[in-house]
Design a protein around this motif. Structure first.
Motif, short mmCIF file in Angstrom:
data_model
loop_
_atom_site.label_atom_id
_atom_site.label_comp_id
_atom_site.label_asym_id
_atom_site.label_seq_id
_atom_site.Cartn_x
_atom_site.Cartn_y
_atom_site.Cartn_z
N CYS A 49 -4.79 2.55 -0.71
CA CYS A 49 -5.23 2.34 0.68
C CYS A 49 -6.07 1.08 0.91
CB CYS A 49 -6.00 3.56 1.17
SG CYS A 49 -6.56 3.41 2.87
N HIS A 50 -5.60 0.23 1.80
CA HIS A 50 -6.30 -1.01 2.12
C HIS A 50 -7.12 -0.92 3.39
CE1 HIS A 50 -4.78 -4.54 -0.48
NE2 HIS A 50 -4.89 -3.46 -1.19
N CYS A 103 0.11 5.24 4.73
CA CYS A 103 1.17 4.23 4.67
C CYS A 103 2.49 4.86 4.23
CB CYS A 103 0.78 3.08 3.73
SG CYS A 103 -0.25 1.84 4.55
N ASP A 163 -6.36 -0.03 6.49
CA ASP A 163 -5.78 -0.45 7.77
C ASP A 163 -4.66 0.53 8.13
OD1 ASP A 163 -5.86 -1.96 10.00
OD2 ASP A 163 -5.09 -3.80 9.10
N CYS A 164 -4.90 1.81 7.84
CA CYS A 164 -3.85 2.84 7.85
C CYS A 164 -3.21 3.07 9.21
CB CYS A 164 -4.41 4.15 7.35
SG CYS A 164 -5.74 3.99 6.17
N CYS A 224 0.84 -1.19 0.00
CA CYS A 224 0.00 0.00 0.00
C CYS A 224 0.88 1.24 0.00
CB CYS A 224 -0.92 0.01 1.21
SG CYS A 224 -1.81 1.57 1.34
S1 FES Z 1 -2.92 4.08 3.44
FE1 FES Z 1 -2.24 2.04 3.51
S2 FES Z 1 -3.87 1.05 4.47
FE2 FES Z 1 -4.62 3.08 4.26
#
Ligand code: FES
Ligand SMILES: Cc1cc2nc3c(=O)[nH]c(=O)nc-3n(C[C@H](O)[C@H](O)[C@H](O)COP(=O)(O)O)c2cc1C
Ligand code: SF4
Lengths: 454, 164
Positions: free
Chosen positions: B123-124, B87, B126-127, B82
């Motif tokens: 973005c997954h 992240c 889990d930031c 990510c």
């Molecule tokens: S920015 Fe990587 S999980 Fe949201």
């Protein structure tokens, strides 16, 4: 002073020994609200939700009860309920916790909501990357069906409802409710124009449809439990209930924290709840409601009058965390994703990172968005690659100004607001970057520098 | 002709009639077929279209729109890093560089030995635990460059699950 969380939705999240199966949920009083709901009149539940004042937790903050009222009930067509579990706004990670750790809370909230609007079929649109979340929801739905909380003739009430979990496949725009509906129908997620395609009138399969966020639908369960008035006692008038703030970026203790609306300030959230910044660092900026929301600068003063007439004069740390206060300071609480940046952050790089995201995610239907957003990305990329020009800040602003307000869906704004606000607040850094590179060029040195955020 | 596992066919046959329209099952079918065969070939696309009484272009336009749908197989390990702002603030780009070095493979590509496909993703959700890395369907959080090196070593030796 430590600040006490008000854990309503996250009551059992991370609780020792709490598991996501139905037995654990029922042992903790689960599905009691559904039992109550099916003995009520559907309109009465809708009235309670309206009284509660609960505003949507997915981004726009529109009152859920009002949205339900717009439902076209005269059409005679089936009504659908959709839970928006796309959770794609960067910085947001609350729905994931509910799905993983307390899926039955969502299912109970959904069946209550579906009963209230008399939907016979409901969908959970879950982002494709939630592989495990999808499996957990599928299992939870089977468990609920076995216990007759779902399916035919729910708890002998004569009311039947099914839930289908539908997986997305990596496109952010599926979070936009009409894009989501297109995707659900088996098409590309191209958002529809409103009017006429307000989901409550013409939604899924051209039928009246309610789309609500995961957290909003969980709130419905608690509204049934405490009554609309009881729920409205949490928070402040117009900003009722709790919010889950997802804090990421440069704080010591990133994570999710649930507070009654307006119970804490942004400063308390960052310094007391999240343990402040890393040693020796200073706060530089905060994006308070997911990456689309406008950035706040640490040394700004925010003055003006609130909706109720009270005057305010706040520094960034004084801003109460609720819908209206964050709107008043020119940003929004959005999806609750608070992204914190300290003084080591290069703002040009940060914006380049954000622009990369939006350029990747435009669906391509509207010319200003399809052409403009990748253009903004190109400009910020060029800037970090060593080819910054002094006029780039103005160029970026002018592109963003020509996108916002001129597109089919709010993605146009979502992509423009970061650019507009970064330039409004950190223009000096954009200009300096160009000047520094020019100076290095003159000395015959490499103009590009190593980057960390792009 | 594509040959799907009986379980996949069973899932498909159960799923299609649940939707108000047949076409709604298009994206789910893409997922199911991709999970079974690893990617979506032209034959797979034609098969899905026929199963749903659609034209192949109706499926093709999904495959070209949704980033998770693939028309080529990935390496043995599918590593997704990510890169979105939270992240990145936590060091995701450095993490990715560490993978690039370990695998001698640029992000966006598959290593020459077919061991790994390395990709950036957005973005997954889990930031709070960034940098977030996915290996197949398994999620790993707080992956700094050092941990990335350790993960890479375990992938090279085959110790790490490919998450499928
Ligand atoms: S920015 Fe990587 S999980 Fe949201
Ligand atoms: C570009 C874009 C992305 C969005 N992404 C999400 C999302 O991931 N999750 C979500 O619940 N709402 C998202 N929304 C808001 C939805 O369109 C919709 O307003 C919301 O799901 C309604 O639910 P609520 O009233 O309960 O908040 C997004 C909106 C836009 C314009
Ligand atoms: S604004 Fe962008 S994302 Fe929204 S419909 Fe237009 S092109 Fe698609």
């Amino acid at each position: 002073m430590p600040h006490q969380e008000t854990r309503l939705i996250f009551k059992h999240i991370d609780e020792e020994g709490y598991t996501n199966d139905i037995d654990c949920y029922v042992k903790n009083g689960g599905y009691n609200q559904l039992k109550k709901a099916v003995t009520m009149q559907p309109e009465d539940i809708c009235a309670e939700v309206l009284t509660s004042g609960v505003r949507g937790r997915g981004g726009a903050g529109f009152p859920a009860g009002m949205k339900w009222k717009f439902l076209d009930r005269k059409s005679g067509k089936p009504i659908y309920l959709i839970c928006n579990a796309d959770e794609s706004e960067p910085g947001t990670f609350k729905d994931r916790q509910i799905i993983h750790q307390d899926p039955h809370q969502l299912i109970e909230g959904m069946i209550c909501a579906a009963f209230a609007i008399q939907a016979k079929l409901a969908f959970i649109y879950i982002r494709g990357e939630f592989f495990e979340g999808y499996k957990i929801l599928e299992r939870a739905i089977e468990e609920a069906r076995e216990k007759n909380f779902l399916g035919d003739n729910i708890l002998g009430s004569g009311y039947s409802c099914d839930i289908i979990v539908h997986r997305g496949a990596g496109a952010y725009i599926c979070g936009e409710e009409t894009g989501l509906i297109e995707s659900l129908e088996g098409f590309r997620a191209n958002p529809r124009i409103k009017p006429p395609y307000f989901p409550a009138a013409l939604g899924a399969y051209q039928c009246p449809t309610i789309v609500n966020n995961v957290e909003t639908l969980c709130d419905v369960k608690h509204i049934i439990e405490m009554g609309g008035e009881g729920f409205a006692k949490i928070g402040t008038p117009g900003n009722t209930g709790t919010r889950i703030w997802c804090v990421s970026g440069h704080v010591q203790k990133p994570g999710y924290y649930e507070f009654a609306c307006a119970d804490i300030t942004l400063g308390q959230l960052i310094y007391d709840v999240c343990g402040g910044l890393k040693p020796g660092r200073k706060l530089k900026a905060v994006i308070p409601g997911g990456s689309s929301s406008k950035i706040l600068r640490a040394d700004e003063r925010f003055t003006g009058k609130l909706k109720d007439g009270t005057e305010y004069d706040w520094g960034i740390e004084d801003i109460p965390m609720d819908f209206d206060s964050l709107m008043a300071v020119g940003s929004m609480s959005g999806s609750g994703g608070v992204i914190v940046m300290d003084d080591t952050t290069d703002m040009v790089e940060a914006l380049a990172n954000i622009n990369y995201f939006y350029a990747h995610e435009s669906c391509g239907q509207c010319t200003p968005c399809r052409e403009g957003v990748p253009w903004m990305r190109k400009v910020t990329q060029r800037m970090v690659d060593g080819e910054a020009r002094e006029e780039d800040a103005d160029l970026l602003k002018s592109i963003a100004d020509q996108i916002a307000g001129r597109t089919i869906c709010a993605f146009g704004e979502a992509a423009s607001w970061p650019v507009q606000s970064f330039i409004a607040k950190f223009k000096d850094e954009f200009v300096e970057k160009a000047q520094e590179q020019a100076a290095r060029r003159k000395e015959g040195k490499e103009t590009a520098e190593a980057t960390t955020l792009i | 002709m594509i040959s799907l596992k009986p379980e996949t066919i069973e899932k498909i046959d159960k799923l299609v009639p649940r939707y108000p329209t047949v076409r709604s099952a298009a994206l789910p079918l893409c997922h199911l077929v991709q999970e079974d065969l690893g990617y979506l070939s032209n034959e797979s696309i034609e098969w899905i279209a026929e199963r749903l009484e659609l034209q192949p272009i109706n499926i093709q336009e999904l495959v070209t729109f949704y980033p998770m749908l693939r028309t080529e197989a990935t390496g043995e390990y599918h590593v997704r890093v990510c890169r979105t702002l939270p992240c990145a603030l936590a060091g995701a780009y450095q993490t990715c560089r560490s993978f690039e070095k370990e695998f001698d493979c640029k992000v966006g590509h598959t290593s020459e030995d077919g061991k790994v496909t390395l990709e950036f993703v957005e973005c997954h959700a889990d930031c709070g635990k960034g940098p977030v890395v996915m290996v197949g369907e398994d999620e790993y959080t707080d992956i700094d460059p050092l941990k990335a090196m350790e993960m890479a070593a375990k992938m090279k030796s085959g110790e790490l699950s490919n998450g499928l």
